[in-house]
Design an enzyme around this catalytic site. Structure first.
Site, PDB file in Angstrom:
ATOM      1  N   VAL A  11       0.846  -1.209   0.000  1.00  0.00           N
ATOM      2  CA  VAL A  11       0.000   0.000   0.000  1.00  0.00           C
ATOM      3  C   VAL A  11       0.879   1.256   0.000  1.00  0.00           C
ATOM      4  O   VAL A  11       0.588   2.236  -0.694  1.00  0.00           O
ATOM      5  CB  VAL A  11      -0.958  -0.005   1.222  1.00  0.00           C
ATOM      6  CG1 VAL A  11      -1.704   1.309   1.348  1.00  0.00           C
ATOM      7  CG2 VAL A  11      -1.944  -1.159   1.111  1.00  0.00           C
ATOM      8  N   ASP A  30      11.120   4.135   5.046  1.00  0.00           N
ATOM      9  CA  ASP A  30      11.125   2.763   5.564  1.00  0.00           C
ATOM     10  C   ASP A  30      12.373   2.581   6.415  1.00  0.00           C
ATOM     11  O   ASP A  30      13.430   3.138   6.096  1.00  0.00           O
ATOM     12  CB  ASP A  30      11.115   1.750   4.410  1.00  0.00           C
ATOM     13  CG  ASP A  30      10.499   0.439   4.856  1.00  0.00           C
ATOM     14  OD1 ASP A  30       9.389   0.115   4.392  1.00  0.00           O
ATOM     15  OD2 ASP A  30      11.137  -0.259   5.691  1.00  0.00           O
ATOM     16  N   THR A 121      -4.738  -1.072   8.217  1.00  0.00           N
ATOM     17  CA  THR A 121      -6.014  -1.587   8.735  1.00  0.00           C
ATOM     18  C   THR A 121      -5.882  -1.805  10.241  1.00  0.00           C
ATOM     19  O   THR A 121      -5.059  -2.609  10.682  1.00  0.00           O
ATOM     20  CB  THR A 121      -6.371  -2.912   8.035  1.00  0.00           C
ATOM     21  OG1 THR A 121      -6.458  -2.642   6.643  1.00  0.00           O
ATOM     22  CG2 THR A 121      -7.692  -3.474   8.532  1.00  0.00           C
ATOM     23  N   GLY A 251     -14.906 -21.249  -5.458  1.00  0.00           N
ATOM     24  CA  GLY A 251     -13.584 -21.819  -5.706  1.00  0.00           C
ATOM     25  C   GLY A 251     -13.026 -22.472  -4.462  1.00  0.00           C
ATOM     26  O   GLY A 251     -13.778 -22.954  -3.606  1.00  0.00           O
ATOM     27  N   CYS A 258      -5.236  -9.817   2.889  1.00  0.00           N
ATOM     28  CA  CYS A 258      -6.273  -9.030   3.576  1.00  0.00           C
ATOM     29  C   CYS A 258      -7.431  -9.844   4.136  1.00  0.00           C
ATOM     30  O   CYS A 258      -7.676  -9.813   5.342  1.00  0.00           O
ATOM     31  CB  CYS A 258      -6.813  -7.957   2.634  1.00  0.00           C
ATOM     32  SG  CYS A 258      -5.612  -6.678   2.313  1.00  0.00           S
ATOM     33  N   LYS A 261      -6.840 -12.331   7.108  1.00  0.00           N
ATOM     34  CA  LYS A 261      -6.390 -11.583   8.284  1.00  0.00           C
ATOM     35  C   LYS A 261      -7.527 -10.713   8.844  1.00  0.00           C
ATOM     36  O   LYS A 261      -7.786 -10.719  10.048  1.00  0.00           O
ATOM     37  CB  LYS A 261      -5.199 -10.714   7.862  1.00  0.00           C
ATOM     38  CG  LYS A 261      -4.562  -9.907   8.940  1.00  0.00           C
ATOM     39  CD  LYS A 261      -3.317  -9.234   8.415  1.00  0.00           C
ATOM     40  CE  LYS A 261      -3.498  -7.776   8.113  1.00  0.00           C
ATOM     41  NZ  LYS A 261      -3.993  -6.909   9.148  1.00  0.00           N
ATOM     42  N   LYS A 318      -4.221 -14.862  -6.424  1.00  0.00           N
ATOM     43  CA  LYS A 318      -5.152 -14.478  -7.487  1.00  0.00           C
ATOM     44  C   LYS A 318      -4.330 -14.034  -8.696  1.00  0.00           C
ATOM     45  O   LYS A 318      -3.110 -13.852  -8.571  1.00  0.00           O
ATOM     46  CB  LYS A 318      -6.093 -13.376  -7.004  1.00  0.00           C
ATOM     47  CG  LYS A 318      -5.396 -12.051  -6.731  1.00  0.00           C
ATOM     48  CD  LYS A 318      -6.427 -11.042  -6.294  1.00  0.00           C
ATOM     49  CE  LYS A 318      -6.124  -9.689  -6.858  1.00  0.00           C
ATOM     50  NZ  LYS A 318      -7.101  -8.683  -6.481  1.00  0.00           N
ATOM     51  N   ARG A 325       0.652 -15.115  -0.415  1.00  0.00           N
ATOM     52  CA  ARG A 325       0.184 -15.161   0.978  1.00  0.00           C
ATOM     53  C   ARG A 325      -1.230 -15.740   1.052  1.00  0.00           C
ATOM     54  O   ARG A 325      -2.126 -15.256   0.388  1.00  0.00           O
ATOM     55  CB  ARG A 325       0.224 -13.755   1.593  1.00  0.00           C
ATOM     56  CG  ARG A 325       1.645 -13.344   1.963  1.00  0.00           C
ATOM     57  CD  ARG A 325       1.684 -11.937   2.498  1.00  0.00           C
ATOM     58  NE  ARG A 325       1.477 -10.956   1.451  1.00  0.00           N
ATOM     59  CZ  ARG A 325       1.428  -9.642   1.663  1.00  0.00           C
ATOM     60  NH1 ARG A 325       1.558  -9.177   2.882  1.00  0.00           N
ATOM     61  NH2 ARG A 325       1.247  -8.809   0.662  1.00  0.00           N
TER      62      ARG A 325
HETATM   63  C1  UDX Z   1      -9.206  -7.284  -1.056  1.00  0.00           C
HETATM   64  C2  UDX Z   1     -10.318  -6.239  -1.232  1.00  0.00           C
HETATM   65  O1  UDX Z   1     -11.020  -6.496  -2.453  1.00  0.00           O
HETATM   66  C3  UDX Z   1      -9.749  -4.833  -1.219  1.00  0.00           C
HETATM   67  O2  UDX Z   1     -10.793  -3.887  -1.296  1.00  0.00           O
HETATM   68  C4  UDX Z   1      -8.948  -4.624   0.071  1.00  0.00           C
HETATM   69  O3  UDX Z   1      -8.335  -3.344   0.078  1.00  0.00           O
HETATM   70  C5  UDX Z   1      -7.893  -5.716   0.237  1.00  0.00           C
HETATM   71  O4  UDX Z   1      -8.501  -7.010   0.155  1.00  0.00           O
HETATM   72  P1  UDX Z   1      -7.363  -8.384  -2.622  1.00  0.00           P
HETATM   73  O5  UDX Z   1      -7.016  -9.244  -1.445  1.00  0.00           O
HETATM   74  O6  UDX Z   1      -6.278  -7.755  -3.404  1.00  0.00           O
HETATM   75  O7  UDX Z   1      -8.354  -7.201  -2.176  1.00  0.00           O
HETATM   76  O8  UDX Z   1      -8.162  -9.314  -3.657  1.00  0.00           O
HETATM   77  P2  UDX Z   1      -9.643  -9.643  -4.142  1.00  0.00           P
HETATM   78  O9  UDX Z   1      -9.662  -9.492  -5.610  1.00  0.00           O
HETATM   79  O10 UDX Z   1     -10.683  -8.913  -3.399  1.00  0.00           O
HETATM   80  O11 UDX Z   1      -9.711 -11.199  -3.809  1.00  0.00           O
HETATM   81  C6  UDX Z   1      -9.522 -11.708  -2.498  1.00  0.00           C
HETATM   82  C7  UDX Z   1      -9.649 -13.212  -2.497  1.00  0.00           C
HETATM   83  O12 UDX Z   1     -10.995 -13.609  -2.747  1.00  0.00           O
HETATM   84  C8  UDX Z   1      -8.819 -13.904  -3.573  1.00  0.00           C
HETATM   85  O13 UDX Z   1      -8.304 -15.099  -3.051  1.00  0.00           O
HETATM   86  C9  UDX Z   1      -9.830 -14.193  -4.659  1.00  0.00           C
HETATM   87  O14 UDX Z   1      -9.455 -15.255  -5.496  1.00  0.00           O
HETATM   88  C10 UDX Z   1     -11.043 -14.541  -3.822  1.00  0.00           C
HETATM   89  N1  UDX Z   1     -12.308 -14.366  -4.527  1.00  0.00           N
HETATM   90  C11 UDX Z   1     -12.663 -13.159  -5.014  1.00  0.00           C
HETATM   91  C12 UDX Z   1     -13.161 -15.470  -4.672  1.00  0.00           C
HETATM   92  O15 UDX Z   1     -12.862 -16.579  -4.225  1.00  0.00           O
HETATM   93  N2  UDX Z   1     -14.337 -15.284  -5.316  1.00  0.00           N
HETATM   94  C13 UDX Z   1     -14.729 -14.085  -5.807  1.00  0.00           C
HETATM   95  O16 UDX Z   1     -15.837 -14.007  -6.377  1.00  0.00           O
HETATM   96  C14 UDX Z   1     -13.860 -12.989  -5.663  1.00  0.00           C
END
Ligand code: UDX
Length: 425
Positions: A11, A30, A121, A251, A258, A261, A318, A325
């Site tokens: 971030v 940092d 957070t 899935g 995020c 945690k 993803k 992580r």
């Molecule tokens: C998330 C939030 O979306 C974001 O707003 C916040 O600031 C940080 O956490 P991020 O962790 O980058 O962002 O990824 P995101 O695309 O939201 O996916 C999180 C997890 O959910 C991934 O493992 C993804 O594969 C999974 N996911 C997402 C699903 O299993 N199904 C979905 O429909 C969408």
């Protein structure tokens, strides 16, 4: 404006570069000297589309610099963002030691009327704690605020340039105006509220999305019991404007830095404030159990995992990131190792850094599937879902597990794979 960004994690680097690209004078700070050195040379220590270019540009035009000196970073700063890590402590709640250490270290150098913004957070009430720590070290006047971050990995630059909303937590009018002025070029949707509300909004947003994923995973499991197709169910519910059609991919469970945690932290926070019977406990528990549950179920369908050659495609949590992580692949590989399968991993970007028993990471998708009895397409990397698996079909029965329902079942079956997916009859 003159801005200091404390913490150059994910971030921190994105936020610093975006504000610098809007013409602000940004100093990233940092305590890790090596990080400062490599960032100053324009090297981003992780993969995030568009970030490397943005970093190099803002360094070159002089709007962004990095340092490990609090004096240098803070002395001139009008706005200071705290963006350090808040890992989960032993009791599950957010460990705020880095946030508090940053507050303590910046205090002696604060400029009059500086605004200290917590972007990490954190649980409600943290801004007050931060203010208390700073006040112990300085007589300078300052204010605090909370501006939580909602960016997603893989689209972080885009999300920061065009956020769906900016939430500003402050009760001070002037601070609200200053932060509105800073964020106005990024978004028209600026919502000012109490710091506690802003902090709760962050946890609530992530926990809601994680719950939504857990919910659709459960619906998918039920569909398998009765021949329904979860994708049709999503189509059937999504047109209701209260529900919507997106963010409904079932899935192997959610991962990343995020959701896991934040859900477990909010669960721990709820317990700590006397609300032990809460939804977050269950969501966290169900997500942890998700991959072992699916792997066991799939194992029954394929005649057991032992000695099977298994290609695990997609190691990051993803697509479009090299972040592993809490990635579903981690739990999948661990399960397969326990079952004594032979595992071949592939990812366009991520590197496997876990236990390597029976595991080897291949450089190409072709190599990973070269001997596969079972192919698991874990996540929806474009490189994986656009791959022509007819070219690599072997002359033996092969199972194809579509962990994200991204493939056309008829096509995969036509190529002679035995097709398994999530929640489709
Ligand atoms: C998330 C939030 O979306 C974001 O707003 C916040 O600031 C940080 O956490 P991020 O962790 O980058 O962002 O990824 P995101 O695309 O939201 O996916 C999180 C997890 O959910 C991934 O493992 C993804 O594969 C999974 N996911 C997402 C699903 O299993 N199904 C979905 O429909 C969408």
């Amino acid at each position: 404006m003159k801005i200091a960004c404390i913490g150059t994690g994910f971030v921190g680097v994105v936020t610093s570069a975006i504000f610098a690209s809007h013409g602000h004078e940004v100093v990233g700070l940092d305590i890790d000297e090596n990080k400062v050195k490599s960032l100053s040379n324009g090297e981003v220590p992780f993969f995030e589309p568009g970030l490397s270019e943005l970093l190099k540009k803002t360094l070159a035009d002089g709007h962004l610099t990095f340092t490990n000196s609090y004096k240098k970073a803070i002395s001139n700063a009008e706005i200071i963002f705290i963006m350090v890590g808040t890992p989960s402590a032993a009791d599950g709640q957010a460990d705020l030691k880095y946030v508090f250490a940053a507050a303590e270290s910046m205090a002696p150098y604060l400029k009059k009327e500086a605004v200290v913004v917590v972007k990490s957070t954190v649980p409600p009430g943290t801004s007050k704690e931060v203010a208390k720590i700073i006040k112990q070290k300085t007589k300078t006047s300052f204010t605090t605020a909370s501006v939580p971050e909602f960016l997603r990995e893989g689209s972080a630059v885009e999300d920061t340039l065009h956020p769906s909303r900016v939430v500003i937590g402050t009760t001070d009018k002037k601070t609200g105006e200053k932060l509105t002025q800073l964020h106005r070029p990024l978004s028209d949707k600026i919502i000012i509220m109490k710091p506690e509300s802003a902090q709760m909004a962050k946890y609530a947003s992530n926990t809601y999305l994680a719950t939504r994923i857990t919910f659709i995973n459960q619906i998918a499991d039920l569909c398998e019991k009765n021949g329904a197709d979860v994708e049709e169910v999503v189509a059937g519910i999504g047109e209701d404007p209260r529900i919507g059609t997106h963010y409904w991919y079932p899935g192997f469970g959610y991962g990343g830095s995020c959701f896991p945690k934040d859900v477990s932290e909010l669960a721990a926070y709820s317990r700590a404030v006397g609300e032990s019977n809460n939804l977050m406990n269950k969501v966290h528990e169900l997500n942890l159990a998700r991959t072992p549950y699916l792997m066991e179920k799939m194992g029954q369908k394929i005649g057991g995992w032992k000695d099977k050659q298994v290609a695990v495609l997609g190691l990051s949590f993803k697509p479009n990131t090299d972040d592993t992580r809490e990635a579903p692949s981690t739990a999948i590989i661990k399960y397969l190792q326990q079952q004594k399968a032979n595992i071949f991993g592939f990812d366009p970007r991520a590197k496997w850094s876990g236990e390597t028993t029976n595991f080897s990471q291949k450089k190409s998708l072709e190599e990973a599937v070269a001997h596969a009895d079972v192919i698991i397409a874990v996540i929806e990397w474009p490189e994986i879902i656009s791959f022509d698996f007819s070219k690599t079909k072997l002359n033996k029965p092969q199972f194809f597990i579509d962990g994200r329902n991204q493939f056309d079942p008829a096509t995969i079956k036509n190529w002679n794979y035995i097709y398994l997916s999530i929640g489709r009859g």
